[in-house]
Design an enzyme around this catalytic site. Sequence first.
Site, PDB file in Angstrom:
ATOM      1  N   ASP A 282      24.159  -0.017   0.896  1.00  0.00           N
ATOM      2  CA  ASP A 282      24.170  -0.802  -0.340  1.00  0.00           C
ATOM      3  C   ASP A 282      22.912  -1.658  -0.345  1.00  0.00           C
ATOM      4  O   ASP A 282      22.765  -2.580   0.454  1.00  0.00           O
ATOM      5  CB  ASP A 282      25.431  -1.673  -0.376  1.00  0.00           C
ATOM      6  CG  ASP A 282      25.583  -2.448  -1.676  1.00  0.00           C
ATOM      7  OD1 ASP A 282      24.570  -2.628  -2.387  1.00  0.00           O
ATOM      8  OD2 ASP A 282      26.707  -2.903  -1.975  1.00  0.00           O
TER       9      ASP A 282
ATOM     10  N   LYS B 297      23.122  -5.918 -11.383  1.00  0.00           N
ATOM     11  CA  LYS B 297      22.484  -7.081 -10.781  1.00  0.00           C
ATOM     12  C   LYS B 297      20.969  -7.085 -11.057  1.00  0.00           C
ATOM     13  O   LYS B 297      20.559  -7.240 -12.186  1.00  0.00           O
ATOM     14  CB  LYS B 297      22.804  -7.118  -9.290  1.00  0.00           C
ATOM     15  CG  LYS B 297      24.301  -6.941  -8.977  1.00  0.00           C
ATOM     16  CD  LYS B 297      25.193  -7.945  -9.680  1.00  0.00           C
ATOM     17  CE  LYS B 297      26.613  -7.971  -9.151  1.00  0.00           C
ATOM     18  NZ  LYS B 297      27.419  -6.770  -9.412  1.00  0.00           N
TER      19      LYS B 297
END
Length: 369
Positions: free
Chosen positions: A165, A190
């Site tokens: 990630d 994000k």
Amino acid sequence: MKFETLAIHGGEEITGPHRPVVQPITLSTTFEHHEGSLIYSRANNPNRMALEKLLAELEMGEAAAAFSSGNAAGMAVFQALPLGSHIVAPSDMYHGLKKQLVELFKDRLEVTFTDLSDPENFEKALQPNTKLLWIETPSNPMLKISDIKALCAIAKENEVMVVSDNTFATPVFQNPLELGADVVMHSATKYFGGHSDILGGALITKVVDEFWKEVVNVQQTGGAVLSPFDCYMLIRSIKTLAYRMRGHAEHAGMIASFLDQHQKVERVFYPGLTDHPGHEVAKRQMTGFGGILSFLVKGDPDDADKLISNLKYYTNATSLGGVESLIERRAAVEGPDTKTPQNLIRLSVGLEHLDDLLSDLDQAFQKIG
């Protein structure tokens, strides 16, 4: 092309006689049958094709798959695993994906959560049916650093696939595929989106193998795909990614230093600080330390809540990576089973003027006694 040039020019697939500078949004859900036809928008779409090509190039992979959220991207990996597979994941894994493993896949997959900032813990957690190592570095919300290269070396020795990630670092500051990972995952909501107005997720693979084909099958058949408009918006946002990330990291470093010296702060978690336990590893595998930090307020949860309530330029909200600064007491969001300290505050440092951000924190601390 250098990263900045690629981010600006790599996502534009220009066709048609008028040659627009920016690729138009193709909203059609279906396409005329012919050789090479896209057939149906769930399977493919010109805007998604352009975005996936761009993401693959930015992360130095062979292919990418865009999803309707970061959770959908992570779930596609879990769905593509054989039934009964064992996963090793970080003990402070992002709670949304951890919730999937604990609740949605509890009868389908096995999982061991451990502190992956020490590679030996991965070795201890290995089982005969271990198929996947999930790395999250820096981690959310404790900002732990895992040595991607060391963990991938162990994984390869044991024929375990590695997914990393890379949401916090982005390819601006870290390239897990270059360090040995097989697949990179992002919550595109994000930093890729960067303006708190796009929901999306992505996976990027180093090679197109049988597992990746199964991931794409989950994406296209399951249907959790990103809309053409959101693909367009992400391509637009990624054009400024490199410059935004530098601003986020510069501000975060200054605020981390401010908090680290504050008498009302118990501890700061930011890999850019030299006393962070993962600082040296972060220096080796990252070119910048990112825009997220966490800190422990001296006192109880009420003191942390009071600090947040007195801030003017930090919005008390979940999520991160936007141009605006966001702040929250993380344990209050994660629920009663959280392992996050109750007095921990996570801060997504935005691109407001640094003087305003520092003075705002200063006045808020003065009001908590």
